[in-house]
Design a protein around this motif. Sequence first.
Motif, mmCIF file in Angstrom:
data_model
loop_
_atom_site.group_PDB
_atom_site.id
_atom_site.type_symbol
_atom_site.label_atom_id
_atom_site.label_comp_id
_atom_site.label_asym_id
_atom_site.label_seq_id
_atom_site.Cartn_x
_atom_site.Cartn_y
_atom_site.Cartn_z
ATOM 1 N N ILE A 82 0.863 -1.239 0.050
ATOM 2 C CA ILE A 82 0.143 0.044 0.148
ATOM 3 C C ILE A 82 0.763 1.309 0.049
ATOM 4 O O ILE A 82 0.548 2.233 -1.008
ATOM 5 N N VAL A 83 1.720 1.457 0.861
ATOM 6 C CA VAL A 83 2.783 2.430 0.808
ATOM 7 C C VAL A 83 3.403 2.633 -0.388
ATOM 8 O O VAL A 83 3.727 3.925 -0.993
ATOM 9 N N GLY A 84 3.929 1.508 -0.973
ATOM 10 C CA GLY A 84 4.728 1.774 -2.282
ATOM 11 C C GLY A 84 3.810 2.065 -3.353
ATOM 12 O O GLY A 84 3.987 2.889 -4.401
ATOM 13 N N ASN A 145 -5.475 -14.755 0.704
ATOM 14 C CA ASN A 145 -4.598 -14.378 -0.138
ATOM 15 C C ASN A 145 -5.253 -13.794 -1.377
ATOM 16 O O ASN A 145 -4.813 -12.634 -2.132
ATOM 17 N N LEU A 146 -6.613 -14.328 -1.884
ATOM 18 C CA LEU A 146 -7.214 -13.755 -3.078
ATOM 19 C C LEU A 146 -7.918 -12.515 -2.541
ATOM 20 O O LEU A 146 -7.883 -11.416 -3.245
ATOM 21 N N MET A 147 -8.266 -12.103 -1.264
ATOM 22 C CA MET A 147 -8.683 -10.899 -0.789
ATOM 23 C C MET A 147 -7.514 -10.106 -0.783
ATOM 24 O O MET A 147 -7.982 -8.651 -1.319
ATOM 25 N N VAL A 148 -6.387 -10.132 -0.526
ATOM 26 C CA VAL A 148 -5.450 -9.463 -0.309
ATOM 27 C C VAL A 148 -5.033 -8.962 -2.079
ATOM 28 O O VAL A 148 -4.603 -7.652 -2.040
ATOM 29 N N ILE A 152 -5.200 -5.126 -3.399
ATOM 30 C CA ILE A 152 -3.888 -4.388 -4.043
ATOM 31 C C ILE A 152 -4.286 -4.170 -5.358
ATOM 32 O O ILE A 152 -4.099 -3.069 -5.789
ATOM 33 N N SER A 153 -5.267 -4.856 -6.153
ATOM 34 C CA SER A 153 -5.720 -4.302 -7.524
ATOM 35 C C SER A 153 -6.596 -3.319 -7.366
ATOM 36 O O SER A 153 -6.516 -2.114 -8.135
ATOM 37 N N SER A 154 -7.402 -3.114 -6.396
ATOM 38 C CA SER A 154 -8.524 -2.144 -6.411
ATOM 39 C C SER A 154 -7.646 -0.685 -5.967
ATOM 40 O O SER A 154 -7.885 0.304 -6.577
#
Length: 258
Positions: A82-84, A145-148, A152-154
Amino acid sequence: MNKIQVDKEVKEYLDSYKVDFPHEEEIESSIGLIMSQVQPIQSRANVFQSRAKNLVVNSIQEFFRFGYLFWGLNSLFLLLGIVGLIHLKTDPYVTAFALAPLPFIVGIIEILKSKDEGLIELEMTLKYNAQQIFISRLFVVGLFNLMVNIGISSISMAVFPEVIFSKLLLAWTIPYVLVTGLAFLFAMNMKGNVASGVLLAVWFALCYGLLQVEEIMEMVFSMDILPAAGILLAGGLLWTVNLVKIKRLEIGREYYDA
C-alpha cells in the motif's frame, strides 16, 4: 502326534465357564440402537451441502487458531504494498506480481503445522479428520490471499487510473495459481516453517532478478490469452496433484490413507 497337555484345573475352569446367550429382546434393542446411529442415504445435493457446511465451520475455527507470525508478516507485506503504491508510486503490475503468492507462502506454516508437530495420527481419529483440517486451512489461506490480491488491485486502479485491468489481473493470477501450487508441492516434503522461509527467499530473489530484465517483465504482463491460459491450466493441474496428496495424506515419507 503328541497331545497338548492341559492343566487339570484350567480345563475344569474352562469346562464350567459358560456364556449366557442374550434374550431376543436384548438383541433387538441393541440392533435398534445401532441402526439409530446409521446415517440415512442422502442425495448428492444434501451431501454437497453437508460438506460445504463442515468446510465453512472448520475454516472459521482454523481462522481463529492462526498464529501471530502469519498475521504479522502478511500485515507487513500488505502495508509495504500500500505504501509503495500510494506514496512511492511503484509500478502497479510489478507490485501485484510480487505480492500475489506471499500470503500463501507464509500460510504454509499454518497449513502444515499438524505435520510439523506430529499430530497427524491424532487428527485422523477426530470427527473432522486430518484431510478435512488441511483443506480448511488451505481454504482460509487461499481466500485470504485472494482478498489481498483483490485489495491491492483495487488500490492500484484507484491510484493509477490508466492501469489496464486485464494486464493487472494477469499480473497476479499467474503467480497466485502457479507459484502457490509449486510452493505447496515443494513444502509437503519439508517442515512447514523451513519451506516457508526457503520459498520466501527464492521468491524475493526471483522478483529481484526479473526486475533487472524489463523485457521479461513486459513479456509476462503482455502475455496473450493462449499462453496465459496454458500457464493457469498447469497451475490447476499442480493443485489437482496437491489435493490428491492431501486426500492420501502423502506428506514427505509419511503416508496416511483417507
